[in-house]
Scaffold this motif. Structure first.
Motif, PDB file in Angstrom:
ATOM      1  N   PRO A   1      -0.263   0.340 -19.833  1.00  0.00           N
ATOM      2  CA  PRO A   1      -0.910  -0.815 -19.190  1.00  0.00           C
ATOM      3  C   PRO A   1      -2.347  -0.520 -18.777  1.00  0.00           C
ATOM      4  CG  PRO A   1       0.796   0.126 -17.773  1.00  0.00           C
ATOM      5  CD  PRO A   1       0.921   0.804 -19.104  1.00  0.00           C
ATOM      6  N   GLY A   2      -3.205  -1.502 -18.955  1.00  0.00           N
ATOM      7  CA  GLY A   2      -4.590  -1.369 -18.513  1.00  0.00           C
ATOM      8  C   GLY A   2      -4.625  -1.262 -17.003  1.00  0.00           C
ATOM      9  N   ILE A   3      -5.638  -0.589 -16.494  1.00  0.00           N
ATOM     10  CA  ILE A   3      -5.720  -0.414 -15.043  1.00  0.00           C
ATOM     11  C   ILE A   3      -6.677  -1.445 -14.469  1.00  0.00           C
ATOM     12  CG2 ILE A   3      -6.470   1.155 -13.208  1.00  0.00           C
ATOM     13  CD1 ILE A   3      -5.429   3.444 -15.067  1.00  0.00           C
ATOM     14  N   VAL A   4      -6.146  -2.299 -13.622  1.00  0.00           N
ATOM     15  CA  VAL A   4      -6.954  -3.400 -13.112  1.00  0.00           C
ATOM     16  C   VAL A   4      -6.315  -3.940 -11.839  1.00  0.00           C
ATOM     17  CG1 VAL A   4      -5.747  -5.251 -14.361  1.00  0.00           C
ATOM     18  CG2 VAL A   4      -8.191  -5.484 -13.902  1.00  0.00           C
ATOM     19  N   ARG A   5      -7.130  -4.571 -10.977  1.00  0.00           N
ATOM     20  CA  ARG A   5      -6.569  -5.291  -9.832  1.00  0.00           C
ATOM     21  C   ARG A   5      -6.492  -6.750 -10.227  1.00  0.00           C
ATOM     22  NH1 ARG A   5      -6.887  -1.780  -5.155  1.00  0.00           N
ATOM     23  NH2 ARG A   5      -6.232  -3.521  -3.860  1.00  0.00           N
TER      24      ARG A   5
ATOM     25  N   ALA B   1      -2.948 -16.724   4.003  1.00  0.00           N
ATOM     26  CA  ALA B   1      -1.754 -16.004   4.461  1.00  0.00           C
ATOM     27  C   ALA B   1      -1.506 -14.833   3.525  1.00  0.00           C
ATOM     28  CB  ALA B   1      -0.547 -16.940   4.471  1.00  0.00           C
ATOM     29  N   LEU B   2      -1.315 -13.660   4.110  1.00  0.00           N
ATOM     30  CA  LEU B   2      -1.036 -12.466   3.311  1.00  0.00           C
ATOM     31  C   LEU B   2       0.247 -11.833   3.831  1.00  0.00           C
ATOM     32  CD1 LEU B   2      -4.523 -10.661   3.344  1.00  0.00           C
ATOM     33  CD2 LEU B   2      -3.702 -12.317   1.675  1.00  0.00           C
ATOM     34  N   CYS B   3       1.042 -11.305   2.911  1.00  0.00           N
ATOM     35  CA  CYS B   3       2.277 -10.668   3.329  1.00  0.00           C
ATOM     36  C   CYS B   3       2.805  -9.780   2.217  1.00  0.00           C
ATOM     37  CB  CYS B   3       3.311 -11.741   3.651  1.00  0.00           C
ATOM     38  SG  CYS B   3       4.928 -11.075   4.011  1.00  0.00           S
ATOM     39  N   GLY B   4       3.371  -8.654   2.612  1.00  0.00           N
ATOM     40  CA  GLY B   4       4.116  -7.862   1.645  1.00  0.00           C
ATOM     41  C   GLY B   4       3.371  -6.656   1.140  1.00  0.00           C
ATOM     42  N   THR B   5       3.923  -6.074   0.103  1.00  0.00           N
ATOM     43  CA  THR B   5       3.410  -4.830  -0.434  1.00  0.00           C
ATOM     44  C   THR B   5       2.739  -5.098  -1.763  1.00  0.00           C
ATOM     45  OG1 THR B   5       5.334  -3.800   0.533  1.00  0.00           O
ATOM     46  CG2 THR B   5       4.055  -2.463  -0.978  1.00  0.00           C
ATOM     47  N   ASN B   6       1.479  -4.795  -1.813  1.00  0.00           N
ATOM     48  CA  ASN B   6       0.746  -4.961  -3.061  1.00  0.00           C
ATOM     49  C   ASN B   6       0.879  -3.670  -3.866  1.00  0.00           C
ATOM     50  OD1 ASN B   6      -0.975  -5.847  -5.013  1.00  0.00           O
ATOM     51  ND2 ASN B   6      -2.846  -5.594  -3.808  1.00  0.00           N
ATOM     52  N   SER B   7       1.393  -3.776  -5.060  1.00  0.00           N
ATOM     53  CA  SER B   7       1.506  -2.581  -5.908  1.00  0.00           C
ATOM     54  C   SER B   7       0.472  -2.685  -7.004  1.00  0.00           C
ATOM     55  CB  SER B   7       2.866  -2.516  -6.586  1.00  0.00           C
ATOM     56  OG  SER B   7       3.874  -2.778  -5.678  1.00  0.00           O
ATOM     57  N   PHE B   8      -0.251  -1.591  -7.229  1.00  0.00           N
ATOM     58  CA  PHE B   8      -1.169  -1.616  -8.362  1.00  0.00           C
ATOM     59  C   PHE B   8      -1.251  -0.246  -8.998  1.00  0.00           C
ATOM     60  CE2 PHE B   8      -3.307  -1.533  -4.332  1.00  0.00           C
ATOM     61  CZ  PHE B   8      -4.112  -0.412  -4.392  1.00  0.00           C
ATOM     62  N   LEU B   9      -1.530  -0.268 -10.260  1.00  0.00           N
ATOM     63  CA  LEU B   9      -1.543   0.944 -11.048  1.00  0.00           C
ATOM     64  C   LEU B   9      -2.920   1.598 -10.947  1.00  0.00           C
ATOM     65  CD1 LEU B   9       0.567   2.222 -12.860  1.00  0.00           C
ATOM     66  CD2 LEU B   9      -0.463   1.015 -14.788  1.00  0.00           C
ATOM     67  N   THR B  10      -2.936   2.929 -10.765  1.00  0.00           N
ATOM     68  CA  THR B  10      -4.200   3.661 -10.843  1.00  0.00           C
ATOM     69  C   THR B  10      -3.968   4.789 -11.836  1.00  0.00           C
ATOM     70  OG1 THR B  10      -3.692   5.333  -9.197  1.00  0.00           O
ATOM     71  CG2 THR B  10      -4.553   3.229  -8.381  1.00  0.00           C
ATOM     72  N   LYS B  11      -4.995   5.585 -12.067  1.00  0.00           N
ATOM     73  CA  LYS B  11      -4.849   6.702 -12.990  1.00  0.00           C
ATOM     74  C   LYS B  11      -3.876   7.739 -12.426  1.00  0.00           C
ATOM     75  CE  LYS B  11      -7.736   8.723 -16.466  1.00  0.00           C
ATOM     76  NZ  LYS B  11      -9.046   9.162 -16.883  1.00  0.00           N
TER      77      LYS B  11
ATOM     78  N   GLY C   1      -1.214   6.866 -10.960  1.00  0.00           N
ATOM     79  CA  GLY C   1       0.106   6.267 -10.931  1.00  0.00           C
ATOM     80  C   GLY C   1       0.147   5.075 -10.015  1.00  0.00           C
ATOM     81  N   LEU C   2       1.377   4.603  -9.689  1.00  0.00           N
ATOM     82  CA  LEU C   2       1.539   3.384  -8.912  1.00  0.00           C
ATOM     83  C   LEU C   2       1.199   3.624  -7.443  1.00  0.00           C
ATOM     84  CD1 LEU C   2       2.600   0.453  -9.300  1.00  0.00           C
ATOM     85  CD2 LEU C   2       4.762   1.289  -8.389  1.00  0.00           C
ATOM     86  N   VAL C   3       0.383   2.752  -6.896  1.00  0.00           N
ATOM     87  CA  VAL C   3       0.061   2.828  -5.476  1.00  0.00           C
ATOM     88  C   VAL C   3       0.651   1.594  -4.814  1.00  0.00           C
ATOM     89  CG1 VAL C   3      -1.798   2.759  -3.780  1.00  0.00           C
ATOM     90  CG2 VAL C   3      -2.055   4.105  -5.867  1.00  0.00           C
ATOM     91  N   LYS C   4       1.335   1.807  -3.703  1.00  0.00           N
ATOM     92  CA  LYS C   4       1.900   0.663  -2.976  1.00  0.00           C
ATOM     93  C   LYS C   4       1.192   0.559  -1.641  1.00  0.00           C
ATOM     94  CE  LYS C   4       6.348   0.232  -5.061  1.00  0.00           C
ATOM     95  NZ  LYS C   4       7.713  -0.186  -4.802  1.00  0.00           N
ATOM     96  N   GLU C   5       0.813  -0.630  -1.298  1.00  0.00           N
ATOM     97  CA  GLU C   5       0.006  -0.785  -0.112  1.00  0.00           C
ATOM     98  C   GLU C   5       0.519  -1.938   0.737  1.00  0.00           C
ATOM     99  OE1 GLU C   5      -4.731  -0.625   0.261  1.00  0.00           O
ATOM    100  OE2 GLU C   5      -3.915  -2.374  -0.758  1.00  0.00           O
ATOM    101  N   GLU C   6       0.841  -1.659   1.956  1.00  0.00           N
ATOM    102  CA  GLU C   6       1.317  -2.673   2.900  1.00  0.00           C
ATOM    103  C   GLU C   6       0.107  -3.486   3.364  1.00  0.00           C
ATOM    104  OE1 GLU C   6       4.601  -4.293   4.519  1.00  0.00           O
ATOM    105  OE2 GLU C   6       4.683  -2.326   3.565  1.00  0.00           O
ATOM    106  N   THR C   7       0.225  -4.799   3.302  1.00  0.00           N
ATOM    107  CA  THR C   7      -0.903  -5.649   3.677  1.00  0.00           C
ATOM    108  C   THR C   7      -0.947  -5.870   5.189  1.00  0.00           C
ATOM    109  OG1 THR C   7      -0.598  -6.760   1.593  1.00  0.00           O
ATOM    110  CG2 THR C   7      -1.997  -7.850   3.172  1.00  0.00           C
ATOM    111  N   GLY C   8      -2.130  -5.875   5.731  1.00  0.00           N
ATOM    112  CA  GLY C   8      -2.271  -6.078   7.174  1.00  0.00           C
ATOM    113  C   GLY C   8      -3.566  -6.788   7.517  1.00  0.00           C
ATOM    114  N   LEU C   9      -3.886  -6.790   8.800  1.00  0.00           N
ATOM    115  CA  LEU C   9      -5.056  -7.526   9.281  1.00  0.00           C
ATOM    116  C   LEU C   9      -6.367  -7.048   8.647  1.00  0.00           C
ATOM    117  CD1 LEU C   9      -4.418  -8.075  13.093  1.00  0.00           C
ATOM    118  CD2 LEU C   9      -4.801  -9.831  11.357  1.00  0.00           C
TER     119      LEU C   9
END
Lengths: 337, 674
Positions: A94-98, B478-488, B490-498
């Protein structure tokens, strides 16, 4: 130091270089600030005076030769880049992107419609959602006690006997015409409200876009041309369009406008109810009574108006079968647009 | 309105196939919504617009076909019968405004029986139930000529006499469907000597209806005030074929004609004898004259239609047309076309029959210059900025349940704008804030197994004021939950807050060209958003009772709402270029531990002040709490960029400044350099 030995060493080092990084290491070793060449140059003053000239020239020659060799090697490496690098990742990964978010399909539809009319010279105007009975009905030639009102069931507000939630965007016509003199070329997007029982094609709140053009020489034929440009812009150049006589209290002559069914191309299917045509909007020439209400001289001015439901257009264009989806706001729905 | 092909043929010489006729009618404004074959006949179901009561009859539709095809129209012309005796009914009308015309005809010795087959079949083909010959024949005339009629059992009328009057308070009537109704003076009734016997124009009474045992009848044909009848039947919750026509308007001459036509039928098929007639309020209908200039037709339509063609179209529609001087047409309109009043009405008639499809399209010359609704920053800039930051736009209902407000625990200090006639309690107020709708939407999506919900809406909020209902355009996020995104990595999970919400708003404010903005903590869980010097909105961390109410578990929900009017007042779309720096900068980081009690905003301010004039910027580039950091402390890295606009700075110039900043921080905040 033996210049020739150094030459040999350089050759050997360069031969071992396979990457740009390796080449950079070699360059630093010899040409860097603390490299061998700097050292040689620095030693020139300490060479006996009679050999100094020769030595200086030798160092210079060595430097030039080194620069040349590095340049050559660089060319060689550049040529090699087309050869797959064994460290190169699998491009199937998968491409890396937000991920960006999405505009609501109703917003996208409004933007698309507005941009077509903007290009023709119409300006966007908005009006309030809480309206007076006058602007919503009387000013638009809809008598309060007439069956023509049946098409506009209305929510009323407590405490204010003459205030209601607009049941169409047309009251903005009255507002704009009362505030400005012609020429007018406006489109009005916005929320409207009708106490309709909820089902797959009806809701108590939806969106409309109203259009209004008033000047000294606006004709029904112009309405046909303008709306055809619009419909082709939204649904494609191949669609056919027809104007059917209809009745709206605020326009005369009035028309309902159909396009050839975009699903079956006019052959007849379940979407168009086997008719081959889809009704997309209502339109007509502004009724002289409406001009009278806003103080325009209908001997001097003519104009046309049209109005359409945004959800209806979006449902047809995107193939959405239930109007409630727009307001449920399921992210899996929103992200499709 | 349903009509059959064969019934139309009674009035017009039809040569076209039903399907073609349907298409032509549709394109003339009588939209045929269905066409069905039925026992050798064809049933057209036509949607009749509310301006054309004349189309609510077979005759009216036949007249339209005549206009389209020029086939000759056979108009009925019933004759006044010879009366067998002259016992005329006793009539009175309380107010002629309520009832401009009333006629009653007495027919004696009728034989009430089932209708003949042809009559039954015709009525049933258009969806009208057969009752008995008398009722069926009046219904037949209603559908054929468009005039509602009613028959009373004469012997059951007290007097016998008829009064058209307003009902008295608390009068009651049982109507033919068995309902007992309580009446009041807003309702027009037909009464006999003592009590109401029909709701005028709407429905007859049970007591005086025509039954098997009826011998003598009174046949009513009248014209009532359309608005009065409409209000009355809405109040009583009634609808009928009769009142549907009266509301839209019936013609005086047809009221007279229909009475004759019905009595002819009744005498012929129920063997009665006409034996009395009386009418009140009849005047010969005056014909309206409208002048029409063919140039006006062209001015409105953009199409030249010759005067002769216009004359032909209008004549075929049953209007009397003469050509006056200078090509002006003088058009006489009979009272069967109550809708034709002014020249524009005639233009529409011409256009309809000429054919909208034959009008050549053109393009208007559009003069620019209309004032638009001014917004300092286009809404799309705001929306697109938020989308580019990953947020999704939602559109939710402006009408909400007031309980939703209570559930969300959001305090509103303004009066609510309430709806008089909501469909249900779910839509009983105009929302005073967008947040409950967003929380609901968020909860819905969490329920659909979405881990991360990031949404916004721009819409009006409403409050009731003395002057009316105030509408305010706001943005809510409104924001809520865990944003997951891929980086080099690997997967990073981030809890959303103020701070995520703050980041979104900072980008938005910068994009909107807002110079001064600030976030100030006012009360626990709530932060004021200051734009310029004014509070423009707030951010909040939804408290746990509210989270429970929406069934949101183990998640933090952060919300913001901003008044866009206030945002626009601080915003600017003006852009000005600043020269790029000519000389390189020197960057020095300071990493240190600092007590969590120290607010970083003040600290940064002090650093910037101390670093003047060489310090170009100072930003927090890293912070950390947790392992390796003693409790109560935060690990912080401030990146200081030094730059001069006229020269390349040297280490010798920067070091003293940087060191003085470090010493200051040690002195003031007791930081521990790392």
């Amino acid at each position: 130091m033996d210049i020739n030995l150094i030459q040999e060493e350089i050759k050997k080092d360069l031969a071992g270089v396979t990457s740009r990084q390796g080449l950079e290491e070699v360059r630093v070793k010899y040409l860097g600030r603390k490299g061998l060449l700097a050292e040689l140059t620095g030693s020139i003053p300490f060479v006996p005076a009679e050999q100094r000239g020769v030595f200086g020239k030798q160092v210079n020659a060595l430097k030039n030769s080194l620069l040349n060799q590095i340049e050559e090697k660089e060319k060689e490496l550049t040529a090699k880049i087309s050869v797959p690098d064994k460290n190169f990742q699998d491009i199937g990964m998968p491409g890396i992107v937000r991920m960006p978010g999405a505009l609501h399909p109703i917003t996208q539809m409004i933007d698309e419609i507005c941009s077509i009319f903007n290009r023709m010279g119409f300006s966007v105007v908005e009006g309030p959602e809480v309206e007076t009975e006058y602007n919503n009905f009387t000013g638009l030639n809809i008598p309060l006690d007439h069956p023509s009102r049946d098409a506009f069931d209305t929510f009323y507000l407590k405490k204010y006997s003459k205030l209601l939630l607009r049941s169409h965007t047309s009251p903005v016509q009255v507002r704009v015409m009362k505030a400005q003199k012609p020429p007018l070329a406006i489109i009005v997007p916005g929320r409207v409200y009708r106490p309709d029982a909820v089902d797959a094609s009806h809701l108590f709140m939806f969106h409309q876009i109203e259009g209004l053009l008033v000047d000294t020489n606006i004709r029904f034929s112009d309405l046909k041309g303008t709306l055809e440009l619009f419909a082709k812009g939204i649904f494609g150049q191949d669609i056919k369009m027809r104007f059917r006589p209809h009745f709206f209290p605020f326009t005369e002559p009035s028309a309902e406008v159909d396009i050839s069914c975009i699903i079956c191309k006019g052959k007849g299917c379940s979407v168009c109810g086997k008719k081959g045509w889809l009704e997309i909007l209502g339109a007509g020439m502004i009724h002289p009574n409406v001009f009278k209400h806003v103080g325009y001289d209908s001997k001097k001015y003519t104009g046309f108006a049209f109005g359409m439901g945004i959800e209806r257009i979006a449902m047809l264009k995107y193939g959405i079968n239930d109007i409630r989806l727009f307001f449920e706001n399921d992210l899996r729905f929103l992200k499709q647009f | 309105m349903k009509v059959t092909y064969n019934w139309l043929k009674d009035f017009i010489n039809l040569k076209v196939a039903p399907a073609e006729l349907a298409e032509k009618l549709t394109m003339a404004g009588l939209e045929v919504v269905s066409l069905k074959e039925l026992e050798g006949d064809f049933v057209f179901e036509i949607e009749i617009t509310s301006n054309r009561p004349d189309w609510l009859s077979v005759l009216g539709i036949a007249r339209e076909i005549n206009a389209i095809y020029g086939a000759s129209l056979k108009t009925p012309n019933p004759k006044e019968p010879k009366l067998k005796s002259t016992q005329n009914p006793v009539l009175s009308i309380e107010n002629r405004k309520d009832c401009p015309f009333y006629s009653a005809r007495i027919i004696r010795d009728v034989k009430v029986a089932p209708s003949p087959d042809w009559l039954k079949k015709r009525l049933e083909s258009i969806g009208c139930r057969s009752v008995n010959n008398i009722v069926d024949m009046t219904n037949y005339i209603l559908f054929e000529l468009g005039q509602p009629l009613h028959t009373f059992d004469l012997d059951k009328l007290r007097g016998p006499e008829i009064t058209v009057r307003r009902a008295k308070s608390n009068e009651r009537i049982t109507i033919i469907d068995g309902q007992q109704l309580l009446l009041d003076p807003e309702i027009l009734v037909i009464a006999d000597k003592s009590q109401p016997v029909a709701i005028a124009g709407v429905m007859g009474g049970k007591e005086t209806e025509v039954t098997q045992s009826t011998r003598n009848i009174l046949l009513e044909s009248a014209v009532f005030n359309p608005g009065l009848l409409r209000r009355g039947r809405q109040k009583l919750g009634l609808q009928s074929e009769s009142v549907y026509r009266f509301e839209r308007g019936v013609s005086l001459s047809m009221a007279k004609q229909a009475s004759l036509a019905a009595s002819e039928l009744i005498v012929k098929f129920a063997s009665g004898a006409s034996s009395g007639f009386k009418s009140l309020g009849y005047t010969k209908p005056s014909e309206r004259v409208i002048d029409l200039d063919p140039l006006y037709v062209k001015r409105v339509l953009g199409q030249t239609i010759p005067a002769a063609k216009i004359k032909q179209i209008l004549s075929r529609l049953g209007l009397k047309v003469k050509i006056k001087t200078k090509n002006i047409l003088s058009v006489k309109v009979g009272d069967f076309r109550l809708d034709l009043k002014t020249p524009i009405d005639l233009v529409e008639e011409v256009a309809r029959i000429y054919g909208y499809e034959k009008i050549t399209r053109s393009f208007p010359c559009i003069n620019p210059g209309t004032k638009t609704t001014e917004k300092k920053v286009p809404l799309n800039l705001i929306k697109n900025t938020l989308c580019s930051l990953g947020l999704n736009e939602v559109v939710t209902y402006s009408l909400i349940d007031r309980n939703l407000l209570v559930k969300s625990g959001i305090k509103i200090d303004k009066e609510l704008a309430e709806i008089v006639n909501p469909l249900s309690s779910e839509q009983d107020i105009l929302r005073p804030t967008l947040l409950p709708s967003l929380i609901k939407c968020l909860a819905y999506n969490l329920n659909q197994q979405q881990d991360y919900v990031n949404i916004f809406e721009i819409a009006n909020i409403f409050s009731a004021t003395g002057a009316g209902v105030e509408e305010k355009l706001v943005l809510a996020i409104a924001l809520c939950g865990t944003n997951s995104f891929l980086t080099k990595q690997g997967l990073v999970k981030e809890e959303t807050g103020l701070l995520h919400l703050k980041g979104v708003l900072e980008v938005l404010f910068n994009k909107s060209g807002i110079k001064g903005f600030d976030f100030i903590k006012k009360e626990p869980g709530k932060i004021s958003i200051i734009l310029g010097a004014e509070e423009a909105g707030f951010m909040l961390d939804l408290n746990s009772p509210a989270l429970n109410n929406f069934d949101i578990k183990n998640k933090q929900v952060v919300l913001a709402q901003i008044c866009l009017k206030k945002l626009f007042s601080q915003a600017s779309t003006e852009k000005k270029f600043l020269s790029l720096p000519k000389y390189p900068a020197i960057t020095r980081d300071i990493s240190f531990l600092i007590s969590q009690d120290v607010a970083v905003k003040g600290l940064l301010g002090l650093v910037k002040e101390k670093g003047l004039p060489l310090l170009y910027s100072a930003e927090i580039v890293d912070y950390y709490q947790g392992k390796q950091i003693p409790a109560g402390f935060t690990g912080l890295t401030i990146s200081c960029v030094y730059r001069a606009s006229d020269r390349t700075l040297t280490e010798d110039e920067v070091s003293p400044v940087h060191n003085s900043i470090c010493s200051l921080l040690q002195e003031r905040f007791n930081i521990k350099l790392r």
